[in-house]
Design a protein around this motif. Structure first.
Motif, PDB file in Angstrom:
ATOM      1  N   ALA A 129       0.835  -1.209   0.000  1.00  0.00           N
ATOM      2  CA  ALA A 129       0.000   0.000   0.000  1.00  0.00           C
ATOM      3  C   ALA A 129       0.867   1.256   0.000  1.00  0.00           C
ATOM      4  O   ALA A 129       0.563   2.232  -0.703  1.00  0.00           O
ATOM      5  CB  ALA A 129      -0.927  -0.011   1.214  1.00  0.00           C
ATOM      6  N   LEU A 130       1.956   1.244   0.765  1.00  0.00           N
ATOM      7  CA  LEU A 130       2.839   2.406   0.817  1.00  0.00           C
ATOM      8  C   LEU A 130       3.500   2.641  -0.534  1.00  0.00           C
ATOM      9  O   LEU A 130       3.548   3.779  -1.026  1.00  0.00           O
ATOM     10  CB  LEU A 130       3.907   2.217   1.899  1.00  0.00           C
ATOM     11  N   ALA A 131       4.026   1.579  -1.144  1.00  0.00           N
ATOM     12  CA  ALA A 131       4.688   1.710  -2.444  1.00  0.00           C
ATOM     13  C   ALA A 131       3.718   2.226  -3.501  1.00  0.00           C
ATOM     14  O   ALA A 131       4.056   3.106  -4.314  1.00  0.00           O
ATOM     15  CB  ALA A 131       5.280   0.373  -2.861  1.00  0.00           C
ATOM     16  N   LYS A 132       2.494   1.715  -3.502  1.00  0.00           N
ATOM     17  CA  LYS A 132       1.497   2.160  -4.473  1.00  0.00           C
ATOM     18  C   LYS A 132       1.153   3.632  -4.262  1.00  0.00           C
ATOM     19  O   LYS A 132       0.988   4.390  -5.228  1.00  0.00           O
ATOM     20  CB  LYS A 132       0.244   1.298  -4.362  1.00  0.00           C
ATOM     21  N   ARG A 133       1.024   4.040  -2.995  1.00  0.00           N
ATOM     22  CA  ARG A 133       0.692   5.450  -2.714  1.00  0.00           C
ATOM     23  C   ARG A 133       1.797   6.381  -3.177  1.00  0.00           C
ATOM     24  O   ARG A 133       1.522   7.415  -3.812  1.00  0.00           O
ATOM     25  CB  ARG A 133       0.434   5.635  -1.210  1.00  0.00           C
ATOM     26  N   ILE A 134       3.038   6.013  -2.888  1.00  0.00           N
ATOM     27  CA  ILE A 134       4.157   6.868  -3.267  1.00  0.00           C
ATOM     28  C   ILE A 134       4.327   6.894  -4.783  1.00  0.00           C
ATOM     29  O   ILE A 134       4.605   7.948  -5.372  1.00  0.00           O
ATOM     30  CB  ILE A 134       5.453   6.391  -2.577  1.00  0.00           C
ATOM     31  N   ARG A 135       4.133   5.762  -5.424  1.00  0.00           N
ATOM     32  CA  ARG A 135       4.242   5.742  -6.890  1.00  0.00           C
ATOM     33  C   ARG A 135       3.178   6.639  -7.523  1.00  0.00           C
ATOM     34  O   ARG A 135       3.470   7.412  -8.449  1.00  0.00           O
ATOM     35  CB  ARG A 135       4.124   4.314  -7.424  1.00  0.00           C
TER      36      ARG A 135
ATOM     37  N   ASP B 113       2.456  10.338   6.745  1.00  0.00           N
ATOM     38  CA  ASP B 113       1.160  11.006   6.744  1.00  0.00           C
ATOM     39  C   ASP B 113       0.034   9.990   6.943  1.00  0.00           C
ATOM     40  O   ASP B 113      -0.323   9.240   6.026  1.00  0.00           O
ATOM     41  CB  ASP B 113       0.969  11.753   5.423  1.00  0.00           C
ATOM     42  N   GLU B 114      -0.531   9.962   8.107  1.00  0.00           N
ATOM     43  CA  GLU B 114      -1.583   8.993   8.435  1.00  0.00           C
ATOM     44  C   GLU B 114      -2.918   9.343   7.791  1.00  0.00           C
ATOM     45  O   GLU B 114      -3.828   8.516   7.763  1.00  0.00           O
ATOM     46  CB  GLU B 114      -1.743   8.900   9.957  1.00  0.00           C
ATOM     47  N   LYS B 115      -3.037  10.547   7.260  1.00  0.00           N
ATOM     48  CA  LYS B 115      -4.281  10.967   6.628  1.00  0.00           C
ATOM     49  C   LYS B 115      -4.238  10.814   5.107  1.00  0.00           C
ATOM     50  O   LYS B 115      -5.213  11.139   4.425  1.00  0.00           O
ATOM     51  CB  LYS B 115      -4.585  12.417   6.994  1.00  0.00           C
ATOM     52  N   ALA B 116      -3.128  10.333   4.596  1.00  0.00           N
ATOM     53  CA  ALA B 116      -2.972  10.226   3.144  1.00  0.00           C
ATOM     54  C   ALA B 116      -3.950   9.217   2.558  1.00  0.00           C
ATOM     55  O   ALA B 116      -4.209   8.165   3.157  1.00  0.00           O
ATOM     56  CB  ALA B 116      -1.551   9.830   2.787  1.00  0.00           C
TER      57      ALA B 116
ATOM     58  N   ARG C  10       8.686   5.527  11.690  1.00  0.00           N
ATOM     59  CA  ARG C  10       9.664   6.611  11.719  1.00  0.00           C
ATOM     60  C   ARG C  10      11.033   6.191  11.187  1.00  0.00           C
ATOM     61  O   ARG C  10      11.641   6.917  10.399  1.00  0.00           O
ATOM     62  CB  ARG C  10       9.799   7.141  13.152  1.00  0.00           C
ATOM     63  N   ASP C  11      11.533   5.026  11.601  1.00  0.00           N
ATOM     64  CA  ASP C  11      12.857   4.601  11.148  1.00  0.00           C
ATOM     65  C   ASP C  11      12.905   4.447   9.631  1.00  0.00           C
ATOM     66  O   ASP C  11      13.907   4.773   8.996  1.00  0.00           O
ATOM     67  CB  ASP C  11      13.256   3.276  11.810  1.00  0.00           C
ATOM     68  N   GLN C  12      11.845   3.930   9.059  1.00  0.00           N
ATOM     69  CA  GLN C  12      11.798   3.760   7.615  1.00  0.00           C
ATOM     70  C   GLN C  12      11.798   5.113   6.910  1.00  0.00           C
ATOM     71  O   GLN C  12      12.556   5.335   5.948  1.00  0.00           O
ATOM     72  CB  GLN C  12      10.559   2.962   7.207  1.00  0.00           C
ATOM     73  N   ALA C  13      10.961   6.025   7.381  1.00  0.00           N
ATOM     74  CA  ALA C  13      10.894   7.356   6.774  1.00  0.00           C
ATOM     75  C   ALA C  13      12.221   8.090   6.898  1.00  0.00           C
ATOM     76  O   ALA C  13      12.662   8.777   5.964  1.00  0.00           O
ATOM     77  CB  ALA C  13       9.774   8.163   7.430  1.00  0.00           C
ATOM     78  N   GLU C  14      12.872   7.947   8.048  1.00  0.00           N
ATOM     79  CA  GLU C  14      14.140   8.637   8.250  1.00  0.00           C
ATOM     80  C   GLU C  14      15.259   8.041   7.395  1.00  0.00           C
ATOM     81  O   GLU C  14      16.163   8.761   6.956  1.00  0.00           O
ATOM     82  CB  GLU C  14      14.511   8.624   9.729  1.00  0.00           C
ATOM     83  N   SER C  15      15.196   6.739   7.132  1.00  0.00           N
ATOM     84  CA  SER C  15      16.179   6.128   6.244  1.00  0.00           C
ATOM     85  C   SER C  15      16.036   6.685   4.833  1.00  0.00           C
ATOM     86  O   SER C  15      17.038   7.003   4.167  1.00  0.00           O
ATOM     87  CB  SER C  15      16.009   4.605   6.226  1.00  0.00           C
ATOM     88  N   VAL C  16      14.793   6.818   4.373  1.00  0.00           N
ATOM     89  CA  VAL C  16      14.539   7.396   3.054  1.00  0.00           C
ATOM     90  C   VAL C  16      15.040   8.835   3.004  1.00  0.00           C
ATOM     91  O   VAL C  16      15.727   9.240   2.055  1.00  0.00           O
ATOM     92  CB  VAL C  16      13.032   7.333   2.719  1.00  0.00           C
ATOM     93  N   ALA C  17      14.702   9.618   4.016  1.00  0.00           N
ATOM     94  CA  ALA C  17      15.112  11.024   4.048  1.00  0.00           C
ATOM     95  C   ALA C  17      16.627  11.169   4.074  1.00  0.00           C
ATOM     96  O   ALA C  17      17.197  12.027   3.376  1.00  0.00           O
ATOM     97  CB  ALA C  17      14.495  11.714   5.269  1.00  0.00           C
ATOM     98  N   GLU C  18      17.306  10.350   4.863  1.00  0.00           N
ATOM     99  CA  GLU C  18      18.774  10.383   4.934  1.00  0.00           C
ATOM    100  C   GLU C  18      19.386  10.163   3.555  1.00  0.00           C
ATOM    101  O   GLU C  18      20.295  10.906   3.129  1.00  0.00           O
ATOM    102  CB  GLU C  18      19.256   9.298   5.898  1.00  0.00           C
TER     103      GLU C  18
END
Length: 250
Positions: A42-48, A130-133, A141-149
């Protein structure tokens, strides 16, 4: 959590590419485009979907090529990375590749004083959590921060210190597509299939224009550290390792 280090690609690697030699000595084998399909979470589909709606077509296809190159390199040359299809690391890598240039859109590049990759990193941090997306799929958080880094440091190509595993992958993928670097890590047949699926047409001209615009708006920007970057991009389009697949011109 300690297990999130490997799960989300936060393992530290030498920033010096020369200290990160392929783990397999033989030339990389071809990887079918069917084995390089993006994750379906679901996350990958949303970001794509978000990136497809926001990025210019040339940049969107570039992002998919970067994802594919990173997967091919990891699976054929660095099996210890354990970048297996459908894993949490695969999902995290996909989000990184898709969002790494979100700061270069015509709207985003001019609305911040930050170097575009810094803004993109902060934007990704918020977007992924974003929980409202719509569409569901929220990164911890760790996953998001890895992407941001990885996004923030994706043009920090210097040989000192350490970088994360995902930063290493984004360096390889972007440098290959932009200037033809590390082409020896991907079989030519693999490159051909990736470029057939996500054509390079217009990419070098598009990115060269972005680099020049970034430098015009922010002469202090991170991209200024790569001397002659625009010339390297143009050379790659005309006579570099990737020029063979630049059908249709720059």
């Amino acid at each position: 959590m300690a297990d999130n280090i490997s799960k989300y690609g936060l393992k530290a690697l030498p920033a010096d590419q020369e200290k990160c030699k392929p783990e397999i000595s033989t030339p990389p084998k071809p990887v079918s485009i069917k084995a390089l399909q993006p994750p379906k979470s679901a996350l990958a589909k949303r970001i794509r979907a978000y990136c497809e709606s926001q990025l210019p077509a040339e940049t969107y296809r570039h992002s998919l090529r970067v994802y594919s190159y990173g997967c091919a390199i990891a699976r054929e040359c660095y099996p210890s990375f354990e970048l297996t299809a459908g894993s949490a690391l695969d999902e995290t890598w996909f989000c990184t590749a898709m969002l790494h240039d979100i700061g270069t859109t015509p709207e985003n590049i001019s609305k911040t004083r930050l170097s575009y990759e810094f803004w993109a990193g902060y934007h990704a941090l918020e977007l992924l959590q974003d929980e409202k997306a719509q569409g569901g799929g929220v990164a911890e958080r760790d996953q998001a921060e890895s992407v941001a880094e990885a996004i923030i440091r994706h043009q920090d190509v210097q040989p000192k210190g350490q970088i994360s595993l995902l930063t290493r992958l984004i360096h390889w993928g972007t440098l290959l597509d932009n200037i033809g670097a590390v082409a020896e890590l991907v079989d030519r047949e693999t490159i051909s299939e990736i470029c057939a699926a996500y054509p390079r047409k217009g990419w070098c001209g598009c990115f060269k224009k972005t680099v020049l615009e970034e430098l015009s708006l922010k002469p202090y920007a991170m991209v200024s550290r790569i001397e002659g970057f625009d010339a390297l991009i143009e050379k790659n389009a005309t006579s570099g390792p990737m020029s063979h697949w630049d059908k249709g011109g720059q």
